[in-house]
Motif scaffolding. Structure first.
Motif, mmCIF file in Angstrom:
data_model
loop_
_atom_site.group_PDB
_atom_site.id
_atom_site.type_symbol
_atom_site.label_atom_id
_atom_site.label_comp_id
_atom_site.label_asym_id
_atom_site.label_seq_id
_atom_site.Cartn_x
_atom_site.Cartn_y
_atom_site.Cartn_z
ATOM 1 N N LYS A 8 0.798 -1.220 0.000
ATOM 2 C CA LYS A 8 0.000 0.000 0.000
ATOM 3 C C LYS A 8 0.835 1.276 0.000
ATOM 4 O O LYS A 8 0.312 2.362 -0.253
ATOM 5 N N LEU A 9 2.117 1.162 0.337
ATOM 6 C CA LEU A 9 3.041 2.292 0.242
ATOM 7 C C LEU A 9 4.459 1.766 0.194
ATOM 8 O O LEU A 9 4.695 0.578 0.420
ATOM 9 N N ARG A 10 5.391 2.660 -0.074
ATOM 10 C CA ARG A 10 6.819 2.335 -0.052
ATOM 11 C C ARG A 10 7.520 3.338 0.851
ATOM 12 O O ARG A 10 7.070 4.481 0.993
ATOM 13 N N TRP A 11 8.612 2.900 1.451
ATOM 14 C CA TRP A 11 9.334 3.773 2.373
ATOM 15 C C TRP A 11 9.757 5.080 1.702
ATOM 16 O O TRP A 11 9.790 6.131 2.344
ATOM 17 N N ASP A 12 10.075 5.020 0.416
ATOM 18 C CA ASP A 12 10.604 6.200 -0.267
ATOM 19 C C ASP A 12 9.569 6.892 -1.140
ATOM 20 O O ASP A 12 9.914 7.704 -2.003
ATOM 21 N N ASP A 13 8.298 6.593 -0.899
ATOM 22 C CA ASP A 13 7.236 7.391 -1.509
ATOM 23 C C ASP A 13 7.272 8.803 -0.942
ATOM 24 O O ASP A 13 7.656 9.024 0.218
ATOM 25 N N LYS A 14 6.854 9.753 -1.731
ATOM 26 C CA LYS A 14 6.781 11.133 -1.273
ATOM 27 C C LYS A 14 5.602 11.298 -0.304
ATOM 28 O O LYS A 14 4.524 10.732 -0.510
ATOM 29 N N VAL A 15 5.816 12.074 0.729
ATOM 30 C CA VAL A 15 4.749 12.322 1.708
ATOM 31 C C VAL A 15 3.547 12.968 1.037
ATOM 32 O O VAL A 15 2.388 12.655 1.346
ATOM 33 N N PHE B 259 0.790 18.647 2.816
ATOM 34 C CA PHE B 259 2.062 18.666 3.549
ATOM 35 C C PHE B 259 3.020 19.658 2.890
ATOM 36 O O PHE B 259 3.213 19.634 1.676
ATOM 37 N N LYS B 260 3.601 20.526 3.695
ATOM 38 C CA LYS B 260 4.516 21.526 3.147
ATOM 39 C C LYS B 260 5.558 21.905 4.201
ATOM 40 O O LYS B 260 5.205 22.232 5.332
ATOM 41 N N MET B 261 6.830 21.855 3.799
ATOM 42 C CA MET B 261 7.916 22.317 4.644
ATOM 43 C C MET B 261 8.304 23.745 4.247
ATOM 44 O O MET B 261 7.783 24.303 3.275
ATOM 45 N N TYR B 262 9.237 24.342 4.976
ATOM 46 C CA TYR B 262 9.638 25.722 4.734
ATOM 47 C C TYR B 262 10.198 25.911 3.328
ATOM 48 O O TYR B 262 9.914 26.897 2.649
ATOM 49 N N ASP B 263 10.986 24.918 2.880
ATOM 50 C CA ASP B 263 11.657 24.982 1.580
ATOM 51 C C ASP B 263 10.863 24.154 0.566
ATOM 52 O O ASP B 263 10.611 22.969 0.788
ATOM 53 N N GLU C 26 10.692 16.676 -2.114
ATOM 54 C CA GLU C 26 11.540 15.487 -1.987
ATOM 55 C C GLU C 26 11.269 14.679 -0.724
ATOM 56 O O GLU C 26 11.773 13.567 -0.578
ATOM 57 N N PHE C 27 10.472 15.204 0.199
ATOM 58 C CA PHE C 27 10.302 14.574 1.509
ATOM 59 C C PHE C 27 9.580 13.235 1.378
ATOM 60 O O PHE C 27 8.486 13.153 0.812
ATOM 61 N N THR C 28 10.198 12.187 1.921
ATOM 62 C CA THR C 28 9.649 10.834 1.815
ATOM 63 C C THR C 28 9.107 10.342 3.154
ATOM 64 O O THR C 28 9.364 10.939 4.203
#
Length: 445
Positions: A107-114, A121-125, A131-133
């Motif tokens: 149902k998901l992979r560890w390196d899927d994007k959040v 979902f949003k970070m400062y940059d 790229e966030f997984t």
């Protein structure tokens, strides 16, 4: 979760990390439970802890599972093996295991994007956001500072929701480059819990309880205090207040559950530990070997510092340390150690596993003294690593005293600066909450 340290992290980190070779006994007999009883009795007194529970599993069997002292200074009820403690950040391993089950199900992979699962979902940059997984959520390398944003859910008087937490991450300016540095974080584990919720189609709490706790027979445990099936045998948290250890109001917050909300007992956690380390008679693993290997594989490097000469006899001859997925990893005298600690208001805990020895050590306490769980854990670990003649209680007591003296001087210096700036004498208590950098497993919470 909340990480309250009585010792400076630099001093503690150096204590057990050394590259100096030592001889190891080739034959280790059964654990002397009476000797552990004596160490716990000294620990209760040395660090003013009202109650402690200890369990040891070895080769698929429960070697010991006992309570000591009282669950509350108010009720004086004795601690037993079924007494429930908040295990705080030891919850993180259940969150990563839950994700592992979803990976196994395709149902998901560890390196899927959040953002594949949480589009808002949003970070400062913007680059980091893109790229966030899922893996990045679990490895404390986001670039945010140590404990950034924890006041959104701690203390429980705040009214932030998980939606608020996710939205507000975009406002935290990074203090280091993405994936370049370890800084312990709780909020991204809340996001990880939300990934479980959205992918599994049921709340994180329900998924963890139905897919992990119930199959293991952890019948008294729950993902939150409010979900406990029987809250009658539960500790009160304690901490020093104006020089006296007192009962502290329980944190009843719910938003931080996936990072540190679980309550459990040493009797229940023994089943979890046996499942993970295996051995004859151990419960069948709920995780595939590939998944368990991934959880215990190095993701983010942790520093390993030199040991002062006086502490070399206490060293575990560690060369490398790293954070995995919900676990801290290091080598101890040639073996792989997998561990984590947890800290809520008024209680701190530690789970330590040596998979190659089919060994698990669990220490739960109802006071804010990490020195207590360290002294007990290391005493038991010493036995199985063939190290003898080491007084861990005295060592930790001496280090605690030295740390308090250093902290006292630092506090006095600050007050001098305040007095000079205000031209009047200082007054009132200082409450010091330390978010200690995790440089060794004994202080990750």
């Amino acid at each position: 979760m909340l990480r309250i340290a009585l010792l400076s992290s630099a001093l503690v980190a150096g204590l057990f990390l050394s590259a100096k070779a030592q001889s190891v006994s080739t034959t280790v007999g059964p654990l002397d439970v009476a000797a552990v009883d004596a160490v716990v009795a000294r620990t209760l007194k040395a660090f003013n802890v009202p109650g402690i529970a200890v369990a040891v599993v070895k080769d698929g069997q429960v070697v010991m599972s006992k309570g000591y002292g009282v669950s509350s200074l108010t009720t004086k009820t004795p601690v037993d093996a079924n007494t429930l403690f908040g295990i705080a950040s030891n919850t993180k391993a259940f969150t990563t295991a839950a994700l592992g089950l979803l990976v196994e199900a395709g149902k998901l992979r560890w390196d899927d994007k959040v953002t594949d699962y949480i589009p808002e979902f949003k970070m400062y940059d913007p680059y980091v956001t893109a790229e966030f997984t899922v893996r990045d959520l679990l490895t404390h390398r986001s670039g945010m500072g140590l404990g950034a944003g924890d006041l959104m859910f701690f203390p429980d008087s705040t009214d932030f929701t998980i939606k608020d937490v996710i939205h507000n991450l975009r406002y935290f300016k990074p203090v280091s480059s993405f994936r370049s540095k370890y800084d312990y974080d709780n909020n991204l584990y809340l996001v990880a819990g939300e990934v479980v919720t959205r992918v599994a189609g049921q709340p994180w709490a329900d998924f963890v309880e139905t897919r992990l706790l119930k199959p293991l027979g952890m019948s008294r445990s729950a993902t939150l205090f409010s979900r406990l099936p029987d809250p009658t045998n539960v500790i009160d948290g304690h901490g020093p207040v104006e020089g006296t250890v007192r009962v502290i109001r329980r944190d009843l917050g719910t938003v931080g559950a996936a990072a540190g909300g679980m309550y459990s007992s040493v009797a229940d956690l023994s089943k979890w530990a046996m499942m993970l380390v295996g051995g004859p008679g151990a419960p069948a693993s709920l995780l595939k070997p590939k998944t368990q290997h991934e959880l215990w594989s190095a993701q983010t490097i942790l520093p390993v510092g030199p040991v002062p000469a006086a502490y070399l006899p206490y060293s575990y001859n560690t060369h490398f340390a790293a954070y995995g997925l919900g676990w801290v990893l290091r080598d101890v005298r040639g073996y792989k150690e997998v561990s984590h600690t947890g800290g809520q208001i008024g209680m701190v805990t530690k789970v330590t596993l040596l998979p190659e020895l089919h060994l698990g050590i669990i220490v739960l306490t109802n006071q804010e003294s990490g020195a207590a769980f360290t002294a007990i854990t290391n005493t038991i670990e010493d036995h199985y690593l063939g190290m003898t003649g080491l007084d861990r209680v005295k060592l930790m007591a001496d280090l605690t005293a030295a740390s308090k003296a250093t902290d006292g001087k630092a506090t006095a210096d600050v007050w001098k600066q305040v007095a000079a700036a205000t031209k009047k004498p200082p007054s009132g208590p200082i409450i010091r909450l330390f978010w200690a950098a995790t440089t060794m497993p004994g202080w990750v919470m």
